[in-house]
Design an enzyme around this catalytic site. Sequence first.
Site, short mmCIF file in Angstrom:
data_model
loop_
_atom_site.label_atom_id
_atom_site.label_comp_id
_atom_site.label_asym_id
_atom_site.label_seq_id
_atom_site.Cartn_x
_atom_site.Cartn_y
_atom_site.Cartn_z
N THR A 40 0.81 -1.21 0.00
CA THR A 40 0.00 0.00 0.00
C THR A 40 0.85 1.27 0.00
O THR A 40 0.49 2.25 -0.62
CB THR A 40 -0.94 0.01 1.22
OG1 THR A 40 -0.19 -0.31 2.37
CG2 THR A 40 -2.03 -0.99 1.05
N THR A 41 1.97 1.22 0.71
CA THR A 41 2.87 2.37 0.68
C THR A 41 3.50 2.48 -0.71
O THR A 41 3.60 3.57 -1.28
CB THR A 41 3.98 2.21 1.74
OG1 THR A 41 3.40 1.73 2.93
CG2 THR A 41 4.66 3.52 1.99
N ASP A 83 -1.94 -8.41 6.54
CA ASP A 83 -1.12 -8.24 5.33
C ASP A 83 -0.46 -9.56 4.95
O ASP A 83 -0.51 -9.99 3.80
CB ASP A 83 -0.02 -7.19 5.55
CG ASP A 83 -0.55 -5.78 5.41
OD1 ASP A 83 -1.78 -5.61 5.41
OD2 ASP A 83 0.27 -4.84 5.30
#
Length: 560
Positions: A97-98, A394
Amino acid sequence: MSSMMQPQIILLKEGTDTSQGRAQVVSNINACTSVADMVRTTLGPRGMDKLIHDDKGGTTISNDGATIMRLLEIVHPAAKILVDIAKSQDSEVGDGTTTVVLLAAEFLKEAKPYIEDGVHPHSLIRSYRTAGHLAIEKVKELATSIEGKSLEEKKSLLAKCAATTLSSKLIGGEKEFFASMVVDAVLAISNDDRLNLLGIKKVPGGTMRDSFLVNGVAFKKTFSYAGFEQQPKKFLSPKILLLNIELELKSEKENAEIRLSDPLQYQSIVDAEWNIIYDKLDKCVKSGAKIVLSRLAIGDLATQYFADRDIFCAGRVAEEDLQRVAAATGGTVQTSVNNVIDEVLGSCEVFEERQVGNERFNIFSGCPSGQTATIVLRGGADQFIEEAERSLHDAIMIVRRALKNSTVVPGGGAIDMEISKYLRQHARTIAGKSQFFVNSFAKALEVIPRQLCDNAGFDATDVLNKLRQKHASGEGANYGVDINTGGIADSFANFVWEPAVVKINAINAATEAACLILSVDETVKNPKSESAQGDAAAGAMAGRGGAGMRGRGGRGMRRR
Ligand code: ADP
Ligand code: MG
């Protein structure tokens, strides 16, 4: 002169705030860059965490791009797109996501000088789309398949992927421990798509190492009535009855109006009430079940009744948990106790009520259909455990993805460098200015290894030069940042692996978002909807004042 005196043509209503043109594109790019700057430092194993403090006094510590972006409550319309791609990356693949936010912002940053120089956004968009497409093809080509390996091998490969994901998290110190736990959990439910079959229960206290995996279901002891203490707390291969009915003494006068002509008849009504409940309880006992769970309440009468017959019961079990028990034990939830046949009862090897920290847990292990798993997480503070749960989520998603698509790419910026090199080479074959744009796209991909270095305190320029050289030599396709020494290392050999889908999805989403933002050259703020929101938030006075201000400011700063 006379033309300047002509009256202005007013198209939009008073107070509408518009800005348009190149300046708008540039200002959107700036907004996106500052959003990316906020999550930049969280990337990678040496990334920092963010502590977000909301106005309700809640604090969240997180390293997860999507969580941070969500909590920041970004209001800038263009920058919101970045929030959306982070969210979609989170739900699609669960990790990266980053990465996706950084990539999108970097594509835009590279585009900015061109836009300022007057390049039409559409030339850029076209080149970016082509480059994105080529990049994805290349990732697919470079990905290594883990198909056809034995279970043991596969397990260790999957654990490597999970460990890579976890290494950037708060629980990174225990990544091997958790990675193998996650792999076991995912393999337990491998054939099922329903993620909710995998439960994570958080029990504050203890150390991370006290966390454990139940091959089955575990949930916190529910509220219980007197008599519960006398029930046995451990069974071997019990039959389990799952209900969705109340087992409580019901006063029938609440359901129906009863008219009595003779006071003596009253006793018969009371008796009937007792008979109803005793009948139900009797049927439960006759079914042969040793454990009775219900989504609704199981009252004190029932509790005592079951206790006398060495049966364990729990009422008000959460829907989710009951479903998991059903899936695990092979039972079906009943809405009536009439005609309970053997097929609807579940079973498991061991049922036990056990102490975990200062909570009591009902644990069903050794379940026949093996379709569920529950991770009981332990650890210090609440915020810590919350973040641990997000991190495990995650890792779980990553293992599931890797299992499904079974291709992996080297992480630590290795794949990014390799694609960057490939695109640069490709750019040389393009005639015209598109060459520059594809080159910029290639350069933007380097943001991942650069940021990994920056966050670890390495000399990014130095490491990147080494990486470029290694990749250009043609033999270093797997080389990425070595997070331990500050040099470069073969990420593949070091088992820094990521499922290929993470990269494919990230590049795809980032490219699309960048193109979308580049294609916006006008933002219109509608004063009506704005002031409606303002009113709701800050009261009528503030709303009106605000709208007035915005109206004036908006026109004054027309082309900003
Ligand atoms: P994201 O939210 O994008 O997943 P992370 O903070 O999890 O961000 O960082 C992921 C990046 O860190 C990936 O590019 C991955 O390759 C890299 N990474 C993870 N573990 C290591 C490691 N041990 N050495 C080098 N890079 C690593
Ligand atoms: Mg990650």
